[in-house]
Structure formats: C-alpha cells, structure tokens
Motif scaffolding. Structure first.
Motif, mmCIF file in Angstrom:
data_model
loop_
_atom_site.group_PDB
_atom_site.id
_atom_site.type_symbol
_atom_site.label_atom_id
_atom_site.label_comp_id
_atom_site.label_asym_id
_atom_site.label_seq_id
_atom_site.Cartn_x
_atom_site.Cartn_y
_atom_site.Cartn_z
ATOM 1 N N LEU A 177 4.736 -29.939 19.720
ATOM 2 C CA LEU A 177 4.952 -31.050 18.791
ATOM 3 C C LEU A 177 3.891 -31.046 17.695
ATOM 4 O O LEU A 177 2.708 -30.860 17.968
ATOM 5 C CB LEU A 177 4.901 -32.396 19.511
ATOM 6 C CG LEU A 177 6.004 -32.710 20.522
ATOM 7 C CD1 LEU A 177 5.811 -34.119 21.059
ATOM 8 C CD2 LEU A 177 7.391 -32.551 19.907
ATOM 9 N N SER A 195 20.424 -36.909 19.438
ATOM 10 C CA SER A 195 19.479 -35.847 19.790
ATOM 11 C C SER A 195 18.179 -36.445 20.323
ATOM 12 O O SER A 195 17.580 -35.917 21.268
ATOM 13 C CB SER A 195 19.183 -34.965 18.571
ATOM 14 O OG SER A 195 20.349 -34.290 18.143
ATOM 15 N N ILE A 196 17.757 -37.546 19.725
ATOM 16 C CA ILE A 196 16.527 -38.215 20.184
ATOM 17 C C ILE A 196 16.719 -38.747 21.601
ATOM 18 O O ILE A 196 15.847 -38.579 22.468
ATOM 19 C CB ILE A 196 16.145 -39.343 19.212
ATOM 20 C CG1 ILE A 196 15.660 -38.752 17.882
ATOM 21 C CG2 ILE A 196 15.069 -40.241 19.822
ATOM 22 C CD1 ILE A 196 15.397 -39.792 16.811
ATOM 23 N N PHE A 199 16.629 -35.975 24.013
ATOM 24 C CA PHE A 199 15.253 -35.489 24.142
ATOM 25 C C PHE A 199 14.456 -36.393 25.075
ATOM 26 O O PHE A 199 13.682 -35.909 25.912
ATOM 27 C CB PHE A 199 14.608 -35.436 22.751
ATOM 28 C CG PHE A 199 13.218 -34.863 22.735
ATOM 29 C CD1 PHE A 199 13.002 -33.514 22.532
ATOM 30 C CD2 PHE A 199 12.111 -35.685 22.929
ATOM 31 C CE1 PHE A 199 11.713 -32.995 22.519
ATOM 32 C CE2 PHE A 199 10.826 -35.177 22.921
ATOM 33 C CZ PHE A 199 10.627 -33.828 22.722
ATOM 34 N N THR A 200 14.633 -37.698 24.963
ATOM 35 C CA THR A 200 13.868 -38.634 25.809
ATOM 36 C C THR A 200 14.228 -38.481 27.279
ATOM 37 O O THR A 200 13.399 -38.748 28.157
ATOM 38 C CB THR A 200 14.110 -40.088 25.366
ATOM 39 O OG1 THR A 200 15.489 -40.426 25.539
ATOM 40 C CG2 THR A 200 13.711 -40.306 23.922
ATOM 41 N N ARG A 203 12.529 -34.654 28.198
ATOM 42 C CA ARG A 203 11.092 -34.400 28.042
ATOM 43 C C ARG A 203 10.266 -35.576 28.544
ATOM 44 O O ARG A 203 9.727 -36.383 27.783
ATOM 45 C CB ARG A 203 10.777 -34.104 26.576
ATOM 46 C CG ARG A 203 11.350 -32.797 26.060
ATOM 47 C CD ARG A 203 10.734 -31.575 26.746
ATOM 48 N NE ARG A 203 9.285 -31.513 26.569
ATOM 49 C CZ ARG A 203 8.705 -30.932 25.519
ATOM 50 N NH1 ARG A 203 9.452 -30.350 24.587
ATOM 51 N NH2 ARG A 203 7.381 -30.904 25.429
ATOM 52 N N VAL A 206 6.608 -35.691 27.217
ATOM 53 C CA VAL A 206 6.412 -36.288 25.898
ATOM 54 C C VAL A 206 6.466 -37.810 25.982
ATOM 55 O O VAL A 206 5.689 -38.517 25.336
ATOM 56 C CB VAL A 206 7.463 -35.761 24.897
ATOM 57 C CG1 VAL A 206 7.361 -36.486 23.559
ATOM 58 C CG2 VAL A 206 7.280 -34.252 24.706
ATOM 59 N N PHE A 220 6.272 -41.992 17.002
ATOM 60 C CA PHE A 220 7.256 -41.484 17.964
ATOM 61 C C PHE A 220 8.505 -40.944 17.267
ATOM 62 O O PHE A 220 8.818 -39.742 17.350
ATOM 63 C CB PHE A 220 7.629 -42.591 18.946
ATOM 64 C CG PHE A 220 8.660 -42.175 19.965
ATOM 65 C CD1 PHE A 220 8.309 -41.404 21.056
ATOM 66 C CD2 PHE A 220 9.992 -42.555 19.827
ATOM 67 C CE1 PHE A 220 9.263 -41.010 22.000
ATOM 68 C CE2 PHE A 220 10.949 -42.174 20.757
ATOM 69 C CZ PHE A 220 10.578 -41.397 21.849
ATOM 70 N N THR A 223 7.793 -38.147 14.657
ATOM 71 C CA THR A 223 7.532 -36.821 15.215
ATOM 72 C C THR A 223 8.802 -36.180 15.746
ATOM 73 O O THR A 223 9.073 -35.000 15.487
ATOM 74 C CB THR A 223 6.481 -36.929 16.337
ATOM 75 O OG1 THR A 223 5.269 -37.466 15.802
ATOM 76 C CG2 THR A 223 6.209 -35.576 16.960
ATOM 77 N N LEU A 224 9.602 -36.944 16.487
ATOM 78 C CA LEU A 224 10.800 -36.368 17.096
ATOM 79 C C LEU A 224 11.827 -35.938 16.064
ATOM 80 O O LEU A 224 12.493 -34.905 16.231
ATOM 81 C CB LEU A 224 11.423 -37.369 18.079
ATOM 82 C CG LEU A 224 10.986 -37.199 19.555
ATOM 83 C CD1 LEU A 224 9.481 -37.275 19.689
ATOM 84 C CD2 LEU A 224 11.671 -38.218 20.450
ATOM 85 N N HIS A 227 10.787 -32.714 14.739
ATOM 86 C CA HIS A 227 10.887 -31.693 15.774
ATOM 87 C C HIS A 227 12.334 -31.239 15.979
ATOM 88 O O HIS A 227 12.589 -30.060 16.261
ATOM 89 C CB HIS A 227 10.321 -32.244 17.089
ATOM 90 C CG HIS A 227 10.336 -31.274 18.227
ATOM 91 N ND1 HIS A 227 9.461 -30.218 18.319
ATOM 92 C CD2 HIS A 227 11.134 -31.204 19.329
ATOM 93 C CE1 HIS A 227 9.716 -29.534 19.425
ATOM 94 N NE2 HIS A 227 10.715 -30.113 20.054
ATOM 95 N N LEU A 228 13.275 -32.163 15.818
ATOM 96 C CA LEU A 228 14.671 -31.887 16.176
ATOM 97 C C LEU A 228 15.556 -31.549 14.987
ATOM 98 O O LEU A 228 16.603 -30.906 15.170
ATOM 99 C CB LEU A 228 15.259 -33.107 16.897
ATOM 100 C CG LEU A 228 14.595 -33.488 18.227
ATOM 101 C CD1 LEU A 228 15.096 -34.847 18.695
ATOM 102 C CD2 LEU A 228 14.878 -32.417 19.284
#
Length: 525
Positions: A177, A195-196, A199-200, A203, A206, A220, A223-224, A227-228
């Motif tokens: 990250l 997608s977020i 991801f939660t 991960r 994270v 939060f 950043t995500l 990243h995505l």
C-alpha cells in the motif's frame, strides 16, 4: 444516466435530515443514513417515521458511536455503504455527505456532470510527500497504534504515543500500500465501491492496520481507491466545496452566499449554517429545477482569502478607525536609534527622556514587555505591532501629544526601516556601532538559543565568527539602502563628535546633545 446513492453520516437535527433526504431523493436518487448511536433514539424514530413511505431511503444495519479522528467514522461509512449497495442495485455512484452539506447545483446538472466522465472523484495525495497535513503529528498517525481519542483524552493520547516512541514500538505499513491522504468527502462509482467492499473482506491485515491509525477517514478510502483503481480513472479532487479559515476552522455559509455558491465548480457545499433557513429553501428549489444554467466563476476560495486578508490589515470593506491614514503625517518627525546591543540603545533613550521633552520608546517591535500605554489590542502582541506599525506610531504620537518621537529598532528589521523611511514624515536614523568582544558574542549566542551552557568550547569558537559577520552584514545592509538623514556613532568617538551627531539627529542644542553624549557608561556591557 447516473443514479446517486448518497451516504449520509449525521448525529443531530432530525427535522433537517428529513428535509435533506426528501430533497435528495426527489429526482430518483437514493440515500443511506447512518445516524450516530450516541444520538437520542427518539430522533432516529422520528426520521424513520417521517421517511417510512420513501422507498429510496435506507439505513445502516448497525449504528456506531462515532468520534472525531476515530476508526468509528470509517466503520459507520462502510455500514451505510453496504446498506446502499444491497438496497439500491441501480445506483451508479455513491456520494459521501454530512448533515451540514447542501446541494449547490441541480440534480439534473449533477447527473450530467457524472455522466460526462467515467471516473472517481476523491482527493488522494501521497501521505509522506504532500503537504496536505499542515499541523500536528504526521507519520505518527500511521506507525503507532491509536486507541484513544485525542480530543477526549488528550493527556492519555500523547502519553500513549510517547510510551510507544520510547519503547520503539513502530510498526510497518502494509508493504503493498502507498498511503494516500485527502478529504473524506468523495464520490465513487459502483464498481469502485464493490471493489473496496471485497478488499475489506479479504485483507484483514489492512483492516487491522487502519483500525488503529489516527484520523483514518482521511486515509482509508483515499488509499484503497488508488490501490484498486487505475490512476487515469481518478480525479484527485472533491465535488464538495470546503473552505477553511486561517485558524483551520471550516467556513460556514449563510443566506447571503447563495449566488456565490452556485457559481463554484462543485456539486455540494459544506458547511451550511443551521440558521440559514432561507439559503436552504432556495437551494432545495434549485436542486429540483430543470434546465438551469450555471455560470461557473469559481472565485469563492480566492475571494474569501482576499477579504480575510484585507480584514487583517483593516481593509475588508472600509478602513478600521486606526487605518484612516496611510502616513504618520508630514508634520511629524520619527527618530530611530539602531543598535544591536539593546542595553546601549536603552541607556541613550533614557538619557534623551531625561534631557529633552521628546518621547523615547525602547524596542517596541522587538520586546513584548516594552512599556507602552494602553492602546487596545493593537499593541498587545509583537506581530500585531508590526502588522499595524504606522497605526501604532500614530496612536503613540497622539498619546504623547507630540509631533516628535524616538524609537529603538534592532538593525535586523530592515523592512521596518524601509517602511518608515518611505513615509511622508521626516525620518532620521542614528546607528550606534559597538565593539563586540568574544565574551559578549558568546553571551549573545546563548541568549538567542544558538548555544547553551553545555555547548563545547570548540563549537562556540567556530560559531562566533559567523555571528560577528551577521552583525556586520546587518550594518552593511543599512548602509547599502542609502537612507537619508543617517548618522553613525562609534564607541571610540569623542564626546564632542558624538554631540555634533546627536544634535543633528534630535535637532537640539549642542549643550543638550553633549549632556546626552556624556551619558555614564553608555557603551559598557
């Protein structure tokens, strides 16, 4: 066509929330409400009852007790997002709002705006490289664990931080990250939101990391998303107008801001005053209107800075009473004593007071403790004195009922000298050039914090030539400025020569000047 699911975090004023929800759903959009678990249960019940017949409203399944700077704000947002994703399968965009936000464009305009570009709107700047954080802790937000609220438990918060620093309990940031930072008010596409959420679920590492960071609502989602989502599908800006004062407080908008708000290049604005009922009513009608034209000038931020800056110097819309003139006055004489050794200049100014009727004031722009009459707030702090320098001197002239005055200034204050010497008044300078022994320079270094009692002697020896050069450089700058009416007294000059220069400087008789020149121990340390 865009269909927006608004994610609303709120904790008070149920009537305003009801009104806001009805307005935002009037054109087919949706809203998911998270009502703070700290709030009164009857307020939530009033909201649910009033909106029970509105199919475009849903609620977070689990309510969280939210606190500023805590993970709870992010968790509450995620809960509201999950409810919106489940309840509104046709929603194409998810827009983060608070109860203090209001639309400043029509729903029609907002839909067209989002349809024009297939992108996400979220501020996201590199956490470590950007200057987004202006004050307070920075990397400590991430590399240490935070379980207490700084606002509620300030002492314990910083005690815990200090303990972790002492024990070297730094932790690593998840390696894949690149931490981003930005405003929490974003607008994201549905596939980004999905997608977020995915991801939660995957991960957990994270999630554990962000749960114990400080102010994660600024990092939060920022950043995500980076990243995505590919960078060319992200616009690093918010669609909500935010303005802050120079004290770091959000600007509040009132009834008379309507036209200004509509001309800004944003879809919503924060924050609207709870008392601005007329503004809210006008914005509500505007939001539902069709075929409205908006002339985007986007001058809001610059206008606010301009007006507040002018306010700082008394020129917002009219001059403050002490700024009605821009000059000290043609008929006045300002005599400035320049000396690096303040005690020497103070002895001279004291002698001037004793031998003449000329008011003489010591280092009023350098020492907050200088003895001044009560002039109100303008003389309370050094920065105020410097900002309102001419106004301050005019008030001192008037207080002493004199058109002649002596002040002492440190030679480093070249900007003050240039300002006063450019005034319409008559300005004269008397520079006292002193000898500087090694002992004096060492003491000076300690007084200004360049050295301490524990500083090694060899370090002080290397430092003293630099300090001496700086003192001579200040004197050279004054000479290079070629000010008129500039006279110099050296420590080695005779009393007769000093008297001649003092007589020119003060416009007094030779006998009076000689008495001043013979001041006991004038140049002694």
């Amino acid at each position: 066509m865009a269909n927006i699911a608004f994610i609303l975090l709120c904790h008070k004023d149920p009537d305003a929330i009801i009104e806001q929800a009805n307005m935002l759903t009037t054109k087919g959009d949706y809203i998911s409400i998270h009502f703070d678990a700290r709030a009164k249960p009857e307020h939530l019940q009033r909201i649910r009852t009033a909106l029970s017949n509105n199919p475009n409203v849903t609620y977070a399944k689990k309510r969280i007790k939210c606190g500023w700077g805590e993970w709870s704000l992010v968790q509450a947002t995620l809960n509201a997002i999950e409810a919106a994703v489940d309840a509104f399968p046709r929603a194409t965009h998810f827009y983060m709002l608070s109860g203090d936000c209001a639309a400043i464009k029509s729903a029609e305009y907002a839909h067209d705006f989002l349809d024009a570009s297939d992108v996400d709107y979220i501020e996201s700047f590199d956490f470590f490289e950007s200057d987004w954080i202006k004050t307070g802790i920075k990397e400590e937000r991430l590399i240490y664990r935070h379980f207490l609220n700084e606002r509620k438990n300030k002492h314990a918060f910083y005690a815990g931080l200090a303990l972790q620093q002492k024990l070297r309990m730094e932790r690593e940031i998840p390696q894949d990250l690149q931490i981003q930072i930005g405003s929490q008010w974003w607008c994201l596409r549905r596939r980004t939101i999905e997608s977020i959420l995915e991801f939660t679920r995957k991960r957990k590492d994270v999630m554990r990391f962000f749960r114990s960071t400080w102010i994660p609502d600024e990092t939060f989602f920022q950043t995500l998303v980076r990243h995505l989502i590919p960078g060319d599908q992200i616009r690093a800006r918010t669609l909500t107008l935010l303005m802050f004062t120079d004290y770091g407080m959000p600007v509040t908008f009132y009834n008379d801001h309507y036209d200004m708000l509509l001309s800004q290049d944003y879809l919503f604005a924060r924050k609207i005053s709870p008392e601005a009922h007329e503004l809210k009513e006008r914005l509500g009608k505007m939001y539902s209107a069709s075929e409205m034209q908006f002339q985007i000038s986007n001058e809001g931020r610059n206008l606010f800075k301009f007006l507040t800056k002018r306010g700082r110097i008394g020129r917002r819309f009219a001059s403050r009473f002490w700024e009605t003139e821009s000059t000290l006055g043609r008929e006045r004489e300002l005599m400035i004593i320049l000396c690096k050794k303040w005690h020497v200049a103070k002895r001279l100014s004291k002698s001037i007071r004793q031998n003449t009727d000329i008011p003489a004031i010591d280092y009023l722009f350098n020492e907050e403790s200088t003895d001044l009459p009560d002039l109100g707030g303008i003389g309370s702090k050094l920065h105020k004195r410097a900002r309102h320098r001419r106004a301050l001197l005019r008030m001192l002239f008037e207080h002493h009922n004199s058109d002649r005055m002596v002040i002492c200034i440190d030679p480093s204050d070249l900007d003050l000298l240039q300002d006063f010497c450019s005034d319409r008044c008559t300005t004269r300078l008397l520079e006292l050039k002193c000898d500087f022994t090694e002992d004096y320079l060492e003491g000076h270094a300690k007084r200004v914090g360049l050295a301490g009692d524990q500083t090694p002697a060899e370090s002080i020896t290397r430092l003293l030539p630099t300090i001496r050069r700086d003192i001579y450089y200040e004197s050279d700058q004054i000479r290079d400025a070629e000010f008129e009416n500039h006279v110099i007294l050296c420590e080695s000059d005779s009393h007769e020569w000093m008297a001649e220069q003092i007589s020119r400087f003060l416009a007094v008789t030779q006998d009076t000047a000689l008495n001043i020149a013979k001041t006991d121990h004038l140049f002694d340390d």
